[in-house]
Design an enzyme around this catalytic site. Structure first.
Site, PDB file in Angstrom:
ATOM      1  N   ARG A 183       0.850  -1.194   0.000  1.00 38.73           N
ATOM      2  CA  ARG A 183       0.000   0.000   0.000  1.00 38.73           C
ATOM      3  C   ARG A 183       0.879   1.234   0.000  1.00 38.73           C
ATOM      4  NH1 ARG A 183      -3.862  -2.140  -1.215  1.00 38.73           N
ATOM      5  NH2 ARG A 183      -5.959  -2.149  -0.321  1.00 38.73           N
ATOM      6  N   GLU A 217      -2.166   8.020  -4.163  1.00 39.62           N
ATOM      7  CA  GLU A 217      -2.417   7.641  -5.565  1.00 39.62           C
ATOM      8  C   GLU A 217      -3.878   7.920  -5.949  1.00 39.62           C
ATOM      9  OE1 GLU A 217      -1.267   3.498  -4.868  1.00 39.62           O
ATOM     10  OE2 GLU A 217      -3.332   2.909  -5.256  1.00 39.62           O
ATOM     11  N   HIS A 246      -0.816   0.511  -9.532  1.00 43.14           N
ATOM     12  CA  HIS A 246      -1.603  -0.334  -8.605  1.00 43.14           C
ATOM     13  C   HIS A 246      -2.318  -1.462  -9.364  1.00 43.14           C
ATOM     14  CE1 HIS A 246      -3.759  -0.318  -4.445  1.00 43.14           C
ATOM     15  NE2 HIS A 246      -3.617  -1.553  -4.904  1.00 43.14           N
TER      16      HIS A 246
HETATM   17  C1  GLV Z   1      -5.643  -4.225  -3.548  1.00 38.83           C
HETATM   18  O1  GLV Z   1      -4.843  -3.395  -3.356  1.00 38.83           O
HETATM   19  C2  GLV Z   1      -6.215  -5.052  -2.520  1.00 38.83           C
HETATM   20  O2  GLV Z   1      -6.116  -4.705  -1.338  1.00 38.83           O
HETATM   21  O3  GLV Z   1      -6.809  -6.069  -2.870  1.00 38.83           O
END
Ligand code: GLV
Length: 324
Positions: free
Chosen positions: A239, A268, A286
């Site tokens: 994250r 982001e 991401h």
């Molecule tokens: C994506 O970032 C998730 O947490 O699945």
């Protein structure tokens, strides 16, 4: 009368269809995240919300939606949801664990390899017609992955899937986690628990894979980067906020470490502009879980959780377990 469900972002058509068979569905077809006030307004008359990690489900939204029974996050992470506030109101929160582990581990390795072997730099060089001297002996040189030391901070399911892949590269695997994993798993993964400082000092590749919470905000900052080898590469597919982006940009600029592979960023989709001029940072938007098969499984899991909650059953992936 059917219960009402809000789908906050675009999902797959078959997912909307499956929901429509059981519920009255409002769906964000625009795929533009709603600002909090709009999200609150749309959630106001709903019993269920199928949410994405970009939706902040906070007091504003919850206070506006008195009939809400479930927030089903289409993600394994739930840091976008105020879980204590949901629990206080009896709202179940669910996530999608398990279905994205291998896909996210694959992307982690893609970034690790790309940073190690300077794939993005090479690709850009070839495309701009700047490949003048074939097979130059000393340029561009990368870092060996095989037989190197991989350090994983956060040894949950995804961390373990990352470790498993290191076997084929004959790597030494160190890990740091709040608690040690069972010895049988350490043996299976050939992974050794070490203190975080030792992991940072001895690893050629440092991968962070911890769930975000305020307790791990800037877990990797200037002090931690300073402990790493100057030849080391940092990979973050967990994250934004776990790594201090400003500190990392400084370190990469000064070559205090060799490189980074990053899929997640603070704030982001905004990006610290310092990254843009850094050839030693490989950046992706991401996409850890972004394959069709996995995103479909995530959506199906989220629908199953939401349906269970609205039909009076305990959702399989309940996060606030006190509401079981
Ligand atoms: C994506 O970032 C998730 O947490 O699945």
């Amino acid at each position: 009368m059917k219960q009402r469900v809000l789908v906050t972002r675009q999902v797959f058509p078959e997912i909307v269809e499956a929901l429509r068979a059981r519920f009255d569905v409002e769906h964000n077809d625009d795929d533009r995240p709603w600002p909090t006030d709009e999200l609150a307004r749309r959630a106001a008359d709903k019993q269920g919300v199928l949410a994405s990690v970009m939706d902040r489900i906070d007091e504003t939204v919850l206070a506006a939606a008195p009939g809400l029974k479930v927030v089903s996050n289409i993600a394994v992470g739930t840091n976008n949801v105020d879980i204590p506030a949901c629990t206080k109101r009896g709202i179940r929160v669910t996530n999608t664990p398990g279905v994205l582990d291998d896909t996210t581990a694959d992307l982690t390795w893609a970034l690790l390899m790309a940073a190690a072997r300077r794939i993005a730099e090479g690709d850009a060089q070839v495309r701009r017609g700047d490949w003048k001297l074939a097979f130059a002996m000393q340029s561009p040189l990368g870092t060996d992955v095989h037989h190197a030391t991989l350090g994983i901070i956060g040894m949950g399911r995804i961390g373990q899937a990352i470790a498993k892949r290191a076997t084929g590269f004959d790597m030494r695997v160190l890990y740091n986690n709040r608690g040690r994993i069972p010895e049988s798993d350490e043996l299976r993964l050939n992974a050794t628990w070490v203190e975080r400082d030792r992991l940072l000092a001895e690893s050629d590749f440092v991968v962070v894979m911890v769930p975000y919470s305020p307790a791990v905000h800037h877990l990797i900052g200037a002090a931690e980067i300073a402990r790493m080898k100057p030849t080391a590469i940092l990979v973050n597919t967990a994250r934004g906020g776990v790594v201090d982006d400003a500190a990392l940009v400084d370190a990469l600029k000064a070559r205090r470490i060799a490189g980074a592979g990053l899929d997640v960023f603070e704030g982001e989709p905004k990006l610290n502009p310092g990254y843009l001029g850094l050839p030693n940072a490989v950046l992706t938007p991401h996409i850890g879980s972004a394959t069709r098969a996995t995103r479909m499984r995530m959506c199906e899991t989220a629908v199953a959780n939401l349906s269970a909650a609205l039909e009076g059953r305990t959702p399989p992936d309940l996060v606030n377990k006190e509401l079981a």
